[in-house]
Design a protein around this motif. Structure first.
Motif, PDB file in Angstrom:
ATOM      1  N   GLY A   9       0.814  -1.219   0.000  1.00 42.28           N
ATOM      2  CA  GLY A   9       0.000   0.000   0.000  1.00 42.28           C
ATOM      3  C   GLY A   9       0.842   1.261   0.000  1.00 42.28           C
ATOM      4  N   PRO A  12      -1.072   7.278   2.185  1.00 41.43           N
ATOM      5  CA  PRO A  12      -0.300   8.149   3.088  1.00 41.43           C
ATOM      6  C   PRO A  12       0.569   7.372   4.082  1.00 41.43           C
ATOM      7  CG  PRO A  12      -2.601   8.843   2.986  1.00 41.43           C
ATOM      8  CD  PRO A  12      -2.497   7.602   2.169  1.00 41.43           C
ATOM      9  N   ALA A  13       0.036   6.301   4.635  1.00 43.81           N
ATOM     10  CA  ALA A  13       0.782   5.551   5.659  1.00 43.81           C
ATOM     11  C   ALA A  13       1.954   4.795   5.054  1.00 43.81           C
ATOM     12  CB  ALA A  13      -0.148   4.574   6.377  1.00 43.81           C
ATOM     13  N   GLU A  32       2.038  -1.600  -4.640  1.00 44.77           N
ATOM     14  CA  GLU A  32       0.806  -0.810  -4.706  1.00 44.77           C
ATOM     15  C   GLU A  32      -0.030  -1.231  -5.908  1.00 44.77           C
ATOM     16  OE1 GLU A  32      -2.326   1.327  -4.868  1.00 44.77           O
ATOM     17  OE2 GLU A  32      -1.070   1.585  -3.076  1.00 44.77           O
ATOM     18  N   ARG A  33      -1.284  -1.547  -5.679  1.00 45.73           N
ATOM     19  CA  ARG A  33      -2.129  -2.010  -6.782  1.00 45.73           C
ATOM     20  C   ARG A  33      -2.478  -0.880  -7.764  1.00 45.73           C
ATOM     21  NH1 ARG A  33      -7.428  -2.964  -3.446  1.00 45.73           N
ATOM     22  NH2 ARG A  33      -6.757  -5.139  -3.515  1.00 45.73           N
ATOM     23  N   PHE A  40      -6.331   5.608  -3.069  1.00 46.99           N
ATOM     24  CA  PHE A  40      -7.616   5.665  -2.359  1.00 46.99           C
ATOM     25  C   PHE A  40      -8.281   7.023  -2.580  1.00 46.99           C
ATOM     26  CE2 PHE A  40     -10.657   4.664   0.927  1.00 46.99           C
ATOM     27  CZ  PHE A  40     -10.934   5.880   1.522  1.00 46.99           C
ATOM     28  N   PHE A  41      -7.488   8.074  -2.518  1.00 47.96           N
ATOM     29  CA  PHE A  41      -8.041   9.435  -2.624  1.00 47.96           C
ATOM     30  C   PHE A  41      -8.321   9.852  -4.061  1.00 47.96           C
ATOM     31  CE2 PHE A  41      -8.305  10.646   1.678  1.00 47.96           C
ATOM     32  CZ  PHE A  41      -7.262  10.056   2.351  1.00 47.96           C
ATOM     33  N   ILE A  51     -12.445  15.861   4.782  1.00 45.34           N
ATOM     34  CA  ILE A  51     -12.945  16.409   6.058  1.00 45.34           C
ATOM     35  C   ILE A  51     -11.766  16.671   7.003  1.00 45.34           C
ATOM     36  CG2 ILE A  51     -15.290  15.468   5.917  1.00 45.34           C
ATOM     37  CD1 ILE A  51     -14.399  13.168   7.718  1.00 45.34           C
ATOM     38  N   SER A  52     -10.572  16.575   6.480  1.00 45.50           N
ATOM     39  CA  SER A  52      -9.400  16.872   7.303  1.00 45.50           C
ATOM     40  C   SER A  52      -9.025  18.336   7.104  1.00 45.50           C
ATOM     41  CB  SER A  52      -8.236  15.959   6.942  1.00 45.50           C
ATOM     42  OG  SER A  52      -8.243  15.649   5.577  1.00 45.50           O
ATOM     43  N   THR A 116       0.642  -3.241  -8.965  1.00 44.22           N
ATOM     44  CA  THR A 116       1.019  -4.526  -8.368  1.00 44.22           C
ATOM     45  C   THR A 116      -0.025  -4.895  -7.320  1.00 44.22           C
ATOM     46  OG1 THR A 116       3.347  -4.016  -8.723  1.00 44.22           O
ATOM     47  CG2 THR A 116       2.847  -5.752  -7.128  1.00 44.22           C
ATOM     48  N   VAL A 118      -1.498  -7.267  -4.856  1.00 39.63           N
ATOM     49  CA  VAL A 118      -1.138  -8.469  -4.087  1.00 39.63           C
ATOM     50  C   VAL A 118      -2.391  -9.287  -3.820  1.00 39.63           C
ATOM     51  CG1 VAL A 118      -0.212  -9.329  -1.895  1.00 39.63           C
ATOM     52  CG2 VAL A 118       0.870  -7.380  -3.060  1.00 39.63           C
ATOM     53  N   ALA A 146      -0.332  -1.697   4.858  1.00 39.21           N
ATOM     54  CA  ALA A 146      -0.785  -0.304   4.862  1.00 39.21           C
ATOM     55  C   ALA A 146      -1.827  -0.173   3.763  1.00 39.21           C
ATOM     56  CB  ALA A 146       0.401   0.629   4.624  1.00 39.21           C
ATOM     57  N   THR A 147      -2.730  -1.135   3.757  1.00 37.22           N
ATOM     58  CA  THR A 147      -3.696  -1.261   2.655  1.00 37.22           C
ATOM     59  C   THR A 147      -5.000  -0.506   2.907  1.00 37.22           C
ATOM     60  OG1 THR A 147      -4.371  -3.330   3.687  1.00 37.22           O
ATOM     61  CG2 THR A 147      -2.836  -3.487   1.824  1.00 37.22           C
ATOM     62  N   THR A 327      -4.676   3.890   8.576  1.00 33.66           N
ATOM     63  CA  THR A 327      -6.018   3.879   9.140  1.00 33.66           C
ATOM     64  C   THR A 327      -6.362   2.548   9.808  1.00 33.66           C
ATOM     65  OG1 THR A 327      -8.284   4.586   8.708  1.00 33.66           O
ATOM     66  CG2 THR A 327      -7.263   3.150   7.076  1.00 33.66           C
ATOM     67  N   GLY A 340      -7.316   6.762  12.890  1.00 35.04           N
ATOM     68  CA  GLY A 340      -8.000   6.472  11.632  1.00 35.04           C
ATOM     69  C   GLY A 340      -7.709   7.501  10.557  1.00 35.04           C
ATOM     70  N   ILE A 342      -5.122  10.791   8.749  1.00 35.51           N
ATOM     71  CA  ILE A 342      -3.729  11.158   8.458  1.00 35.51           C
ATOM     72  C   ILE A 342      -3.096  11.895   9.634  1.00 35.51           C
ATOM     73  CG2 ILE A 342      -2.241  12.513   6.927  1.00 35.51           C
ATOM     74  CD1 ILE A 342      -4.354  12.026   4.709  1.00 35.51           C
TER      75      ILE A 342
HETATM   76  C1  FAD Z   1     -14.831   7.663   2.649  1.00 39.86           C
HETATM   77  C2  FAD Z   1     -13.619   8.031   3.450  1.00 39.86           C
HETATM   78  C3  FAD Z   1     -13.211   9.347   3.506  1.00 39.86           C
HETATM   79  C4  FAD Z   1     -12.093   9.685   4.266  1.00 39.86           C
HETATM   80  N1  FAD Z   1     -11.724  10.988   4.300  1.00 39.86           N
HETATM   81  C5  FAD Z   1     -10.629  11.312   5.013  1.00 39.86           C
HETATM   82  C6  FAD Z   1     -10.197  12.669   5.043  1.00 39.86           C
HETATM   83  O1  FAD Z   1     -10.820  13.553   4.488  1.00 39.86           O
HETATM   84  N2  FAD Z   1      -9.066  12.953   5.749  1.00 39.86           N
HETATM   85  C7  FAD Z   1      -8.363  11.971   6.429  1.00 39.86           C
HETATM   86  O2  FAD Z   1      -7.345  12.264   7.057  1.00 39.86           O
HETATM   87  N3  FAD Z   1      -8.768  10.695   6.426  1.00 39.86           N
HETATM   88  C8  FAD Z   1      -9.878  10.353   5.744  1.00 39.86           C
HETATM   89  N4  FAD Z   1     -10.272   9.060   5.739  1.00 39.86           N
HETATM   90  C9  FAD Z   1      -9.579   8.079   6.604  1.00 39.86           C
HETATM   91  C10 FAD Z   1      -8.198   7.623   6.130  1.00 39.86           C
HETATM   92  O3  FAD Z   1      -7.281   8.605   6.264  1.00 39.86           O
HETATM   93  C11 FAD Z   1      -8.104   7.194   4.852  1.00 39.86           C
HETATM   94  O4  FAD Z   1      -8.763   6.009   4.885  1.00 39.86           O
HETATM   95  C12 FAD Z   1      -6.664   7.018   4.303  1.00 39.86           C
HETATM   96  O5  FAD Z   1      -6.810   6.670   3.002  1.00 39.86           O
HETATM   97  C13 FAD Z   1      -5.893   5.989   5.079  1.00 39.86           C
HETATM   98  O6  FAD Z   1      -4.562   5.963   4.594  1.00 39.86           O
HETATM   99  P1  FAD Z   1      -3.790   4.565   4.504  1.00 39.86           P
HETATM  100  O7  FAD Z   1      -2.439   4.885   3.957  1.00 39.86           O
HETATM  101  O8  FAD Z   1      -3.916   3.857   5.764  1.00 39.86           O
HETATM  102  O9  FAD Z   1      -4.627   3.720   3.447  1.00 39.86           O
HETATM  103  P2  FAD Z   1      -5.049   4.068   1.970  1.00 39.86           P
HETATM  104  O10 FAD Z   1      -4.937   5.506   1.647  1.00 39.86           O
HETATM  105  O11 FAD Z   1      -6.355   3.411   1.760  1.00 39.86           O
HETATM  106  O12 FAD Z   1      -3.925   3.336   1.103  1.00 39.86           O
HETATM  107  C14 FAD Z   1      -3.898   1.965   0.965  1.00 39.86           C
HETATM  108  C15 FAD Z   1      -3.269   1.649  -0.369  1.00 39.86           C
HETATM  109  O13 FAD Z   1      -3.113   0.244  -0.447  1.00 39.86           O
HETATM  110  C16 FAD Z   1      -3.400  -0.157  -1.762  1.00 39.86           C
HETATM  111  N5  FAD Z   1      -3.801  -1.546  -1.675  1.00 39.86           N
HETATM  112  C17 FAD Z   1      -4.862  -2.053  -1.008  1.00 39.86           C
HETATM  113  N6  FAD Z   1      -4.883  -3.398  -1.134  1.00 39.86           N
HETATM  114  C18 FAD Z   1      -3.807  -3.733  -1.893  1.00 39.86           C
HETATM  115  C19 FAD Z   1      -3.284  -4.961  -2.381  1.00 39.86           C
HETATM  116  N7  FAD Z   1      -3.895  -6.126  -2.098  1.00 39.86           N
HETATM  117  N8  FAD Z   1      -2.174  -4.934  -3.150  1.00 39.86           N
HETATM  118  C20 FAD Z   1      -1.540  -3.757  -3.408  1.00 39.86           C
HETATM  119  N9  FAD Z   1      -1.983  -2.557  -2.980  1.00 39.86           N
HETATM  120  C21 FAD Z   1      -3.100  -2.545  -2.239  1.00 39.86           C
HETATM  121  C22 FAD Z   1      -4.530   0.761  -2.219  1.00 39.86           C
HETATM  122  O14 FAD Z   1      -4.592   0.864  -3.616  1.00 39.86           O
HETATM  123  C23 FAD Z   1      -4.136   2.082  -1.546  1.00 39.86           C
HETATM  124  O15 FAD Z   1      -3.373   2.907  -2.385  1.00 39.86           O
HETATM  125  C24 FAD Z   1     -11.383   8.693   4.991  1.00 39.86           C
HETATM  126  C25 FAD Z   1     -11.791   7.367   4.937  1.00 39.86           C
HETATM  127  C26 FAD Z   1     -12.900   7.039   4.179  1.00 39.86           C
HETATM  128  C27 FAD Z   1     -13.315   5.613   4.132  1.00 39.86           C
END
Ligand code: FAD
Length: 517
Positions: A9, A12-13, A32-33, A40-41, A51-52, A116, A118, A146-147, A327, A340, A342
């Protein structure tokens, strides 16, 4: 060749952790897929407004204080890599975040394999193997998921598969003109969707079994945000929109494409109500996708199986060497603090990097020496609580730690409080743990009801009764809690007044250390 770390993933994380491992020279690869960072964004939130909070103009020079009002930037020493340079909007557009994350990935030189996906993860004595859809595989001694929450959580309601879903429905409001719409889910995605349809739809019902909690009252930013609650106004001011408290018992798609919904009110459970809609949209939250794990390493899941269960070190409780970032770590402070989002998990990722360094690379948690005197320790604490963005954002979850052993006092920053309690930093004669916290009743008192008596600011004698965010210092002797000290609330969140904050704290530290040595 096995890497030290496989990170799945590049959200951001994943980017934050990869940038830290890149800087510390550790061997990792990110899979990263999506075609780029922040995939995601590129799709969520569906109506594109984050909403951040993005408060560009704070009046602060200090970058740490600015990070208190900047909920989107990742942590880096490069002032160019601040999200506040990408948008002036208080609630920014998701596309600007994607642009920022792409620049962050490029500027930090993180090693990511995009496109990619997974689909299988296995584990043996040597570590983890991740295999993608095309059959390519990567080995890693440790794996960091970090998916994110990549799947819509769909509650088991008969007929729900016939409804539209938040993650895939066509958002153009034009197709909702004069329609009766049911939105299932009282969270931010539910109200975000209802709000976007208010101009066009005739009637909108937002339904869910639990009472609405306002983020400004609970201080949990995942509860309903004011930026998403114009709908409540339209409901209570009789404008054809309604919040339905209860459960959807069943959904039936009829021949004409409309829906017959059986609804059970929460307050009068026996009363089943038949309701009819042109459209039904499911906005019932998101979940972790554990489907790639085979039996050799499937992690335990909790919270309706929506999140992986983690130790205080963000490690799976059932699969050693499997860690989580982003998250997904909200499992640790579910609906209480900010893991949950950033602005919360960016510090959790920093803590994870330090935990990994401590566990696998002979590292130690960074520490500064302070004079082992009550005044010096008090001053160090006051300096930090008035600056730290980590303690501010991850209230009650991350703490600073002062360890006093004999003639040595060490100051360590941003330690997960549960990790410390779990022995993460070992034992010590004297420890002070410093956090920022809301008062016990913070999520129940109505902050706008002036008939409710409240502790006023700078009231040192009653600081322990304060509801609003303030510093709390706990003392442990040989691991046992012996005392707690609250610093008085302050209107400007400046806890550095000599008689109100500094002296009472120094007295507390002195009393605790009375038996130093
Ligand atoms: C509808 C919604 C709105 C949100 N709005 C906000 C906001 O405004 N501000 C905020 O701070 N937070 C927000 N969040 C919460 C959270 O910050 C986000 O979910 C953020 O995207 C989490 O970051 P992350 O890096 O943990 O995961 P993600 O940003 O979801 O990144 C995960 C990555 O992993 C990749 N991935 C997943 N599975 C696989 C796999 N099997 N193989 C390869 N790659 C894979 C995905 O393509 C993605 O790029 C929101 C959450 C939701 C659900």
């Amino acid at each position: 060749m096995a890497h030290d770390y496989l990170i799945i993933g590049a959200g951001p994380a994943g980017l934050q952790l990869a940038a830290s491992l890149e800087r510390s020279g550790h061997d990792y690869v990110v899979l990263e897929r999506g075609a780029g960072p922040g995939t995601f964004f590129t799709r969520f939130p569906r109506h594109r407004q984050l909403i951040s909070i993005n408060k560009v103009h704070t009046g602060y020079e200090d970058p740490e204080l600015r990070l208190r009002m900047d909920w989107n930037s990742l942590l880096s020493d490069d002032p160019e890599l601040l999200f506040t340079r990408y948008s002036e909007k208080y609630f920014p557009q998701a596309d600007d975040l994607v642009r920022y994350l792409s620049d962050f990935a490029a500027a930090t030189g993180v090693r990511v394999h995009y496109d990619t996906d997974v689909v299988r993860i296995s584990r043996d004595d040597d570590g983890f193997t991740a295999t993608d859809r095309s059959g390519r595989s990567w080995q890693g001694r440790r794996l960091v998921m970090a998916t994110g929450v990549s799947q819509l959580y769909v509650p088991p309601i008969p007929g729900i598969e016939t409804a539209e879903r938040y993650d895939t429905f066509e958002t153009d409001p034009a197709s909702f003109v004069d329609q009766q719409v049911l939105v299932i889910g009282k969270g931010n995605s539910g109200f975000e969707t209802a709000e976007a349809l208010m101009d066009k739809a005739a009637v909108i019902h937002v339904a869910g079994p639990h009472s609405i909690k306002m983020a400004w009252q609970s201080h949990y930013v995942g509860h309903l945000r004011a930026v998403n609650n114009n709908f409540l106004d339209s409901y209570q001011l009789k404008s054809q929109n309604t919040v339905l408290d209860g459960t959807v018992d069943s959904i039936e798609r009829r021949d004409d494409g409309s829906y017959r919904v059986m609804f059970r009110y929460a307050r009068t459970v026996e009363a089943l109500r038949e309701l009819f809609y042109d459209r039904v949209i499911v906005c019932t939250g998101f979940r972790f996708d554990a489907s790639a794990f085979d039996d050799s390493c499937r992690p335990a899941l909790v919270i309706n199986d929506r999140f992986p269960e983690q130790t205080p070190a963000y490690e799976s409780t059932t699969v050693p060497g499997l860690y989580f970032a982003g998250t997904l770590t909200q499992q640790r402070d579910f609906k209480k603090s900010t893991s949950g989002f950033i602005h919360g998990f960016r510090y959790g990722v920093r803590a994870l990097h330090r935990i990994l360094a401590t566990r696998y690379h002979d590292g130690t948690w960074p520490a500064e020496k302070v004079e082992p005197t009550p005044d010096a320790i008090g001053d160090a604490i006051i300096a930090r609580v008035n600056r730290s963005s980590a303690l501010w954002q991850q209230f009650g979850v991350l703490g600073d730690v002062v360890t006093v052993d004999g003639a040595t006092a060490l100051y360590q920053e941003e330690v997960p409080v549960a990790y410390l309690a779990d022995g993460g930093l070992g034992q010590a004669r004297h420890r002070f743990v410093i956090t920022l916290e809301y008062g016990e009743d913070h999520d129940t008192v109505d902050p706008f009801d002036i008939s409710i008596p409240r502790v006023v600011e700078n009231d040192a004698a009653n600081a322990h009764d304060a509801s609003y965010l303030h510093p709390v210092v706990r003392h442990y002797r040989d691991g046992t809690a012996t005392g707690v000290h609250h610093l008085a609330e302050n209107l400007d969140n400046r806890w550095n007044l000599p008689t109100v904050h500094q002296q009472p704290l120094a007295v507390f530290v002195k009393e605790c250390l009375a038996d130093v040595g």
